[in-house]
Design an enzyme around this catalytic site. Structure first.
Site, PDB file in Angstrom:
ATOM      1  N   HIS A  79       0.808  -1.221   0.000  1.00  0.00           N
ATOM      2  CA  HIS A  79       0.000   0.000   0.000  1.00  0.00           C
ATOM      3  C   HIS A  79       0.840   1.268   0.000  1.00  0.00           C
ATOM      4  O   HIS A  79       0.375   2.312  -0.453  1.00  0.00           O
ATOM      5  CB  HIS A  79      -0.949   0.009   1.198  1.00  0.00           C
ATOM      6  CG  HIS A  79      -2.133  -0.881   1.011  1.00  0.00           C
ATOM      7  ND1 HIS A  79      -2.101  -2.217   1.302  1.00  0.00           N
ATOM      8  CD2 HIS A  79      -3.380  -0.628   0.535  1.00  0.00           C
ATOM      9  CE1 HIS A  79      -3.278  -2.751   1.022  1.00  0.00           C
ATOM     10  NE2 HIS A  79      -4.070  -1.815   0.553  1.00  0.00           N
ATOM     11  N   GLY A  80       2.032   1.212   0.523  1.00  0.00           N
ATOM     12  CA  GLY A  80       2.816   2.438   0.540  1.00  0.00           C
ATOM     13  C   GLY A  80       4.204   2.208   1.103  1.00  0.00           C
ATOM     14  O   GLY A  80       4.433   1.283   1.879  1.00  0.00           O
TER      15      GLY A  80
END
Lengths: 357, 475
Positions: free
Chosen positions: B327-328
């Protein structure tokens, strides 16, 4: 169904044609009623939002050289108080309007000095409680010095479509979105220390092509809206207090950028547009002229126009104490352009060159 | 381009028109492929090259793996490593480069070496995590013997690039979508109208609920640089839980609707996740295409639950930690994944000890467990939304009522809006827990369907967002 099976989707059994006709009819009727109501409130088709994309269109004109050599930067006062038609009428030059509401112009002065070959006349509007602070401005316009270069093709195209719609529909106004109206519908009391959306600036101006921005007529006639704007500007207690050392630092930084533009053959002038009432009193306390404006001119060696120094700028109408009325806008513009044409050699010579022998 | 933009409205109208022209099927597919590249290029034209590279590499590598099926496993593995190197290399460079440098800098500093990395001024290509996972799934399927390479390069290119799901999913498997390209399809009138209704619903969720209704509350609380109190911390977090759901599920709904208008079917990506009872149930309802991807291409290859109990827990945790990192590029996302891994492991442990499988008996028990699940999911959202651990700690302290000298942050109107919207969202998801949207619509009278669609469309038009990007684009 496993992840490897071909997808099929169920379509709900429904009288879809009838439902679609009903939905379409209701939407058309509701949007038409909404449009009428918004026009009744004073919104007009052709009033364009001052968006990031709208600004970027003007900024790119500077980069591509599609301009007459005059660029305006600053905060909302020089934006609201300048009439581009009056400028053009008097000088033959139509400025590029790059001033931004609630935004410190110093990053833009720096950008034009350091990252461009701009060699025209730069008019810098000085709003003391913004220019002499390190506050960059409202988030909406953050990062614009890069945005105009990096704006995606999708955003540029969408902006064109949006403008065409705004020319025809009054309700497409950023200040009168449904969500904004809900936030402001009932002025609920807020807890101590909380600044709710009711304290945000509401609609103050109309924006047209070339970012010509003019006070919204309703603000001049509607006492509630005018008083609301004054309340938003408050509390008029002299904040932010600008210290002499900060003012000197900012003036020195400005001088560096002014000199860079001058070295290329350009010129920079500063303009302090009118304010009034308690706002002006507050500025006199927090950002006294001797400490801010006078030092800016002294340190940069630039030409400046302060509205309090000129009779032609004294009796102008400042309904909400910070921006001129629509009627006063061209008067102020003519007054300051006349002074610029008299006192700024760059402008005099440029106008003469364009006029030809 | 983003779905909630006027550019997309014009683009989609032209694509629909082109798709209904009396052209050969191959020409229509070429139209869709070109449109998909335009869709991506409209954000940043040069990055289309990444799509092309990813497409060409996986097309040839999958064939290489297939052609080497009679040869040793090492040869096939070498081909696979080529695909992984390119796709994960893209991710490593564009998405994790700065993160890796920062961690290297911190590691060096911890042993007394001062290292200043060069400025990392790299733009993250939008949706890179989605399309790299999609192309990798194709190559992995061929490697694992689940499928053979496709025969048509055009179909494969369209599978990689199909614009409705290109930049934020659903992450589609070849078997789900490619067979749909084999024969001419044209949306029926009902498919088209249902597709448009889904697009309206998705836009309503994104523009009206996520952006206009909840974003300001979440931003105010998570952007506060001071301790916040119990009510503000919870409302800010609840607002974010609603915002990210409506943003991402809204995107997926528009994607499904727009594909349907063209006659194609995409899988569901969300099924009332905030009505989940337990975390395995949550992950069957939230970002389904990612959770099944992680299950099939990470958890199961790691051994899944086929080994010892301890090994199963390790596999579960590894999968969720990497899912978090997907996700990041930040340790806060890793903690988010780690918390979900912990929840899943704890649930598995409790179920194995108590012998309770499936939903518990009794409506109140189910409701209580669903609310507990939702509240614990909200704790994870703090790490997802906060940009730093300090920020997350500030919010968590507020949620625990432990903030020192907390400040009020949220305006009264934001508190009311958040409360009303989140309560409504939870109630709807609970009531529709065992039902699909299609079931509900099929049972509704036609005039009510028309009325609801009209109300949503009117709200979208009068809210007229400025085309803000979807949160999941950054992943």
């Amino acid at each position: 169904m496993t992840p490897d099976e071909v997808i099929t989707r169920v379509i709900p059994q429904q009288r879809w044609r009838a439902a679609a006709w009903l939905a379409m009819a209701l939407v058309v009727a509701a949007v038409a009623a909404w449009e009428l109501q918004m026009r009744r409130l004073g919104l007009r088709a052709g009033d364009l939002d001052d968006s990031r994309s709208h600004w970027a269109v003007e900024r790119r004109k500077v980069a591509t050289g599609e301009h007459d050599g005059v660029v305006i930067i600053g905060s909302s006062r020089i934006l609201f108080d300048t009439n581009l038609d009056a400028w053009e009428e008097m000088s033959g030059l139509r400025p590029i309007q790059l001033a931004l509401p609630g935004t410190n112009p110093r990053p833009h002065l720096k950008d034009l000095a350091e990252n461009s070959d701009f060699a025209g006349l730069l008019v810098v509007g000085v709003t003391p409680d913004i220019y002499f602070t390190d506050w960059p401005g409202i988030p909406l316009f953050a990062g614009l010095t890069d945005f105009w270069r990096e704006e995606s093709p999708s955003s540029r195209f969408g902006h064109r479509v949006w403008i065409e719609l705004q020319r025809r529909l009054a309700f497409l106004d950023d200040a009168y979105r449904l969500g904004t109206l809900i936030d402001r519908a009932v002025p609920l009391p807020d807890r101590p220390g909380v600044r709710g959306p009711i304290r945000d600036v509401w609609k103050l101006a109309e924006v047209f092509d070339d970012r010509q921005t003019t006070m919204w007529p309703r603000l001049e006639t509607d006492e509630y809206l005018r008083d609301h704007a004054r309340w938003v500007w408050g509390p008029f207690n002299g904040e932010p207090l600008v210290e002499a050392a900060d003012a000197e630092r900012i003036a020195a930084e400005s001088r560096k950028h002014v000199e860079m533009i001058r070295a290329r053959g350009g010129e920079v002038v500063f303009i302090r547009a009118p304010s009034a009432g308690l706002y002006l009193e507050s500025e006199r306390q927090g950002q006294p002229r001797a400490r801010t404006w006078d030092r800016l001119l002294a340190v940069t060696g630039a030409y400046g126009i302060h509205f309090e120094d000129h009779d032609t700028m004294r009796d102008l109408d400042v309904p909400e104490w910070s921006h001129l009325s629509a009627a006063s806008q061209p008067k102020f513009t003519r007054a300051y352009v006349e002074l610029l044409m008299r006192d700024v050699p760059w402008l005099r010579e440029h106008v003469a060159r364009r006029a030809g022998p | 381009m983003v779905f909630n933009s006027l550019t997309f409205v014009v683009f989609f109208a032209l694509v629909l028109l082109a798709h209904r022209l009396p052209l050969p099927w191959t020409a229509k597919k070429v139209n869709l492929l070109v449109a998909s590249y335009l869709f991506y290029a409209a954000w940043n034209p040069p990055f289309v090259i990444l799509l092309w590279i990813s497409t060409i590499v996986d097309w040839y590598i999958a064939r290489g793996i297939w052609n080497a099926r009679e040869k040793s496993r090492a040869v096939r593995r070498a081909w696979l490593l080529g695909s992984l190197a390119v796709n994960l290399g893209f991710l490593a460079f564009f998405k994790y480069g700065e993160f890796l440098l920062q961690n290297w800098q911190a590691l060096m500093a911890s042993v007394g070496v001062e290292y200043v990395p060069p400025a990392w001024d790299i733009i993250l290509p939008v949706g890179i995590s989605f399309y790299t996972f999609q192309t990798m799934a194709y190559t992995l399927d061929v490697y694992l013997g689940r499928s053979k390479p496709l025969d048509s390069f055009l179909d494969f290119s369209l599978f990689v690039t199909f614009f409705p799901q290109l930049v934020a999913g659903p992450i589609v498997r070849p078997g789900q979508l490619v067979p749909q390209f084999a024969r001419p399809v044209q949306a029926t009138r009902d498919q088209m109208l249902w597709g448009l209704a889904l697009m309206t619903l998705g836009l309503f969720m994104k523009v009206v609920i996520a952006d206009s209704g909840l974003a300001a509350s979440a931003d105010a609380v998570f952007g506060a640089d001071k301790p916040v109190g119990f009510a503000d911390a919870w409302l800010g977090t609840l607002a974010f839980s609603g915002q990210i759901f409506c943003d991402f599920a809204g995107y997926s709904t528009i994607a499904i609707g727009s594909a349907l208008c063209l006659g194609f079917a995409l899988p569901d990506n969300f099924r009332m996740p905030y009505a989940a009872i337990g975390f395995s149930d949550f992950w069957r309802r939230w970002h389904i295409s990612l959770s099944t991807w992680l299950r099939d291409y990470l958890y199961i290859p790691l051994g899944g639950n086929r080994g010892s109990e301890a090994r199963t827990y390790v596999n579960l945790m590894l999968t969720m930690l990497l899912g978090g990192l997907w996700h990041g590029a930040s340790w806060t996302f890793v903690v988010w994944g780690g918390l979900h891994g912990f929840y899943l492991a704890a649930e598995r442990w409790i179920r194995s000890r108590t012998g309770v499988q499936g939903d518990p008996a009794g409506a109140w028990n189910r409701l209580a467990l669903a609310l507990t699940t939702y509240l614990l999911v909200n704790v994870t959202w703090v790490f997802f939304r906060a940009e730093t651990f300090e920020g997350a700690a500030r919010i968590l302290a507020g949620m625990a009522g432990l903030a020192a000298e907390p400040a009020a942050v949220l305006p009264t109107v934001f508190m009311i809006k958040t409360g009303v919207i989140v309560a409504g969202m939870i109630a709807i998801q609970w009531l529709m827990r065992r039902r699909t949207l299609e079931d509900v619509v099929a049972r509704a009278p036609w005039w009510l369907t028309g009325l609801v669609v009209a109300a949503m469309l009117f709200a979208v038009i009068t809210t007229q967002g400025s085309g803000e990007a979807f949160i999941y684009f950054q992943f």
